[in-house]
Design an enzyme around this catalytic site. Structure first.
Site, PDB file in Angstrom:
ATOM      1  CB  CYS B 161     -10.767  69.757 109.235  1.00 44.45           C
ATOM      2  SG  CYS B 161     -11.862  69.059 107.989  1.00 44.45           S
ATOM      3  CG  ASP B 162     -16.187  71.143 108.529  1.00 43.19           C
ATOM      4  OD1 ASP B 162     -15.378  70.219 108.718  1.00 43.19           O
ATOM      5  OD2 ASP B 162     -17.355  70.937 108.136  1.00 43.19           O
ATOM      6  CB  ALA B 163     -13.414  74.778 113.131  1.00 45.94           C
ATOM      7  CG  LEU B 164      -8.734  74.400 110.778  1.00 46.73           C
ATOM      8  CD1 LEU B 164      -7.530  73.584 110.302  1.00 46.73           C
ATOM      9  CD2 LEU B 164      -8.378  75.203 112.019  1.00 46.73           C
ATOM     10  CG  PHE B 165     -13.865  78.155 105.244  1.00 51.82           C
ATOM     11  CD1 PHE B 165     -13.222  78.326 104.024  1.00 51.82           C
ATOM     12  CD2 PHE B 165     -15.074  78.811 105.449  1.00 51.82           C
ATOM     13  CE1 PHE B 165     -13.772  79.151 103.038  1.00 51.82           C
ATOM     14  CE2 PHE B 165     -15.624  79.639 104.473  1.00 51.82           C
ATOM     15  CZ  PHE B 165     -14.966  79.800 103.261  1.00 51.82           C
TER      16      PHE B 165
END
Lengths: 379, 379, 379
Positions: B161-165
């Site tokens: 989910c970090d990738a979405l930042f």
């Protein structure tokens, strides 16, 4: 009565309110929190005032970041590790350029530490260090060959005593980290050459280089008081280098006794020469020449003596008072903004310092001293 | 009487004279001047303590400088722009090296901003960013192909989910700046893959990666209290990333509603989970695991919620109290010298923090939160 | 009685304890210790806030580090030399890239100084400077050839007055350091071209460039009050550049009188135009346009006037009051943390500044002024 009370309360209020972060308040200079705060300020001031002699990979930075390593090792504070990684990364993990000069690999002590402790695989590139060490040890060289004809007596690889801080701890740590004992043996070979050439068994101190070793001639270098010239920082390089070496040398290394004995002998002599106010003068046998404490030499001595206590090589009862006196005096040389003053400039023999004089390696010596003071767990 | 007066005057004098710059005085934490001063101190401390995981172009710096961008956007203060230009210049405007890894282009958010706002033509080189984005989107890749066999479920490009930042806000801003809507469409394609894989519609929270998505087996990862593991910072990356995306997405973009709805849904859930003291725990559903506020996640949440109010997506009456409570508590995590403490270290799931723990991305989260607090124009 | 005494003691204690480093205490702004402390804070703040327009080798850094050179020359403080070495080393001793643009060699003033005074042989690489100067002077060029057709009047090499700060002092110092008088002759050739084109003999001020030289047409650029446009910083570049040149020009140089006369003429005019509060407005003949002091121009003027007194070119009795008034006002533009505010942004004509506006070259101007204030040995 009442007036006095009012006055006292007012004054106490002032002290409590105003001196929050002031050094005046930190009467308890031995408290871990006070030592840590002082070390952190020293690091932060130094990072904000980058300095070097030749390049950010030179020995001045090497000595400084060795202090940062020890500070990290003692505190675990990420601020130190961040500084270590930052400098190594920006230096491309390179040594300085003169492969036969002991000074130029001192920086690798910090690279090795980051590789061992920094927690990121493949972050550190140890190839430049390995290349340096191999060239340094195994390539033919004019000094090693004894073919240098200068007055400095450059007839061995490590012909000046500072060298014993610059390269041996790196070789020792490299041998440990890469599990290659041969580097330790090489270290021992060259170390004893220097010991044989520069160690004055009578005085139990190291001459800086052959220019300071008496040959029984009228031209022998003398202090104004007629004594031999023994440089505080020069002996500081040796004694603190010994502590670094012993810290990572295998307990069962065949030559370990040599280093332990030398360390103890030097420690006994150094403590004997400590001035009353706690700080060593730049000239050990002619303290009156420049009669003020000097911080780089004193920092290295303090580190070494405290390390000796912490590691059971020096008797606590005998050495602790000297160490405490030294730290108390060292701590007073720190300016309010963190700067470590009273550091003798780059040199090769006793010269004066002053309140404002600073160098990165002086900050390094201070951090080294602080790191072992912390481990003493005083109150 | 008189004595008391004297005492009062003395004490007042003390307070007035001594506490000038102290945080004690800044009771009014919501005043723009107080927020600005706090942000500036945070920036200055962080610039003086450079840190990164792999390189100055990595995601930790990417997140930090995204915070600096937002601070500049909110204040116009040249100190932020100078820092942005300085890092970009010294990074040669390069991304980090793994072209298929979403983390490694996060830094380009700052490069794009400097190119758009910095005022010097040809100062920024956007070619490395363009090259990264094209390789990232269009080159074949083991994750995209679903051929990675690890337990982490790396079967999509943005499998955590970090990738979405890290990448979507960059794609969105790049599409806007270069007027190439196709990058926005690509963003949407990969974004929805992650949404489908990691968004828990029941809990209205994102799992960090497939290791934390329950499959109905005994081996499903659980908190001590039996709940699913939802990481505060992980969801902080998503919700603050959504605010960044919506900020620059065309109002009439065909999929805008998807992002707005997700943003509102997450916001409602995040505010529901806010602890009484204002700061979210690292584990959203098991706050008691590490029962203290954590600043990186909380900073991102606060930024997102305040942004939502400022941009009319969240109801002010409902959300403002939560935002105020959060900022008040965040501000207390700043040390006197500017350091932002209570930041969880680099990780992938809930872990504890402490008063001293800091990271550049935590400072970034703080700056992001502050920038939207400023726009709330509170008193 | 007694009560009063208690009160006084308490208040004095407060003042003594609390205001230690505060500016409030430094009533004696002319004391060398106060000037040195202020300069050091300015340097430290600027080093912690790196800024440049195009690159760390550009003219903004050139002007800043010229200030650092002068600060070192006046104080001998190693902090300045460390900063000079650090920037030069990291710049690889390179100039900026446009070899025909006077701006891009300003940084070499600092390189030359380090080579002359820094104390390390072969530390500085002067080849890029030499290459720049040779290309600059001897290569054919569109400006020199008078072939540029823009409105700016780029028909000579140094077609804007700022150029007289950027390159002539470097040529002059290079001629001295390398013992090649031909560079001084070249300087004089191009200097007089600019003098002939931009010096307004009636107003005894320099126009910034040909756009500001009246041609007797309705379109001539005018201030709101109908006066010609003379920019404070523009004339500051010229007058402080003259002081730099004269400082290192051989006493018997054949054209020295030209520079001395120009310096004296400009000084007389500048002091005539000094506003009552000590600081020059950005527009010299229309001070009311932006009616506040500006620090970069004022710093350069103050440096020049004080230098003139210190070097016997200006009458002390006449000029000292102006210089004192200026420094007192300049010093008030420094923030508590060291920042030098009230600096007009990068530009080419009068524009406003504000309390917070800063630039590295403004800090440079401040350091230049401070360095000559020190030499005045006031109390």
């Amino acid at each position: 009565m009442k007036h006095k009370l009012i006055f006292k309360i007012a004054v106490l209020t002032v002290l409590f309110s105003c001196l929050g972060t002031s050094k005046m308040m930190s009467q308890k200079v031995f408290k871990p929190s006070a030592i840590k705060a002082s070390m952190l300020k020293a690091l932060e001031w130094q990072e904000a005032h980058p300095i070097f002699a030749l390049a950010p990979t030179d020995w001045t930075e090497g000595a400084y970041y060795t202090g940062v390593v020890r500070a990290h090792k003692a505190t675990g504070d990420q601020v130190y590790m961040a500084a270590l990684k930052n400098q190594g990364y920006h230096n491309n993990w390179e040594t300085y350029t003169r492969l036969h000069h002991a000074d130029d690999v001192a920086i690798s002590y910090s690279y090795l530490y980051v590789d061992m402790v920094g927690g990121r695989k493949d972050f550190v590139d140890l190839k430049p260090t390995a290349d340096f060490l191999n060239a340094h040890l195994y390539e033919p060289d004019v000094w090693k060959a004894g073919k240098d004809k200068s007055s400095m007596g450059r007839t061995i690889l490590w012909w000046w005593c500072d060298a014993l801080f610059m390269t041996p701890p790196v070789l020792n740590l490299y041998a440990k980290h890469t599990n290659q004992p041969k580097y330790l043996d090489e270290m021992h070979k060259f170390y004893t050459q220097t010991y044989n050439q520069l160690y004055d068994k009578e005085e139990r101190l190291f001459a800086r280089d052959m220019r300071f070793v008496w040959k029984g001639s009228d031209k022998d270098a003398k202090e104004p008081n007629g004594e031999k010239i023994f440089w505080s920082r020069g002996n500081g390089w040796v004694i603190s280098g010994l502590a670094l070496i012993l810290d990572d040398m295998p307990k069962d290394y065949k030559h370990r006794a040599f280093y332990e004995n030398l360390f103890k002998e030097l420690s006994a002599r150094i403590v004997e020469l400590q001035p009353k106010d706690g700080l060593w003068r730049t000239s050990l046998l002619c303290p009156e020449a420049y009669d003020h404490g000097e911080v780089s030499g004193s920092g290295f001595h303090t580190f070494a003596l405290a390390w000796g206590i912490n590691n059971g090589l020096l008797d606590k009862e005998t050495y602790l008072p000297a160490v405490k006196k030294a730290w108390k005096a060292l701590e007073k040389c720190q300016h309010e903004d963190g700067r470590i003053g009273w550091v003798q400039n780059i040199g090769a023999s006793p010269e004066p310092a002053n309140k404002d004089s600073w160098q990165n390696f002086g900050t390094g010596a201070y951090l080294m001293a602080g790191s072992e003071m912390l481990k003493l767990q005083l109150k």
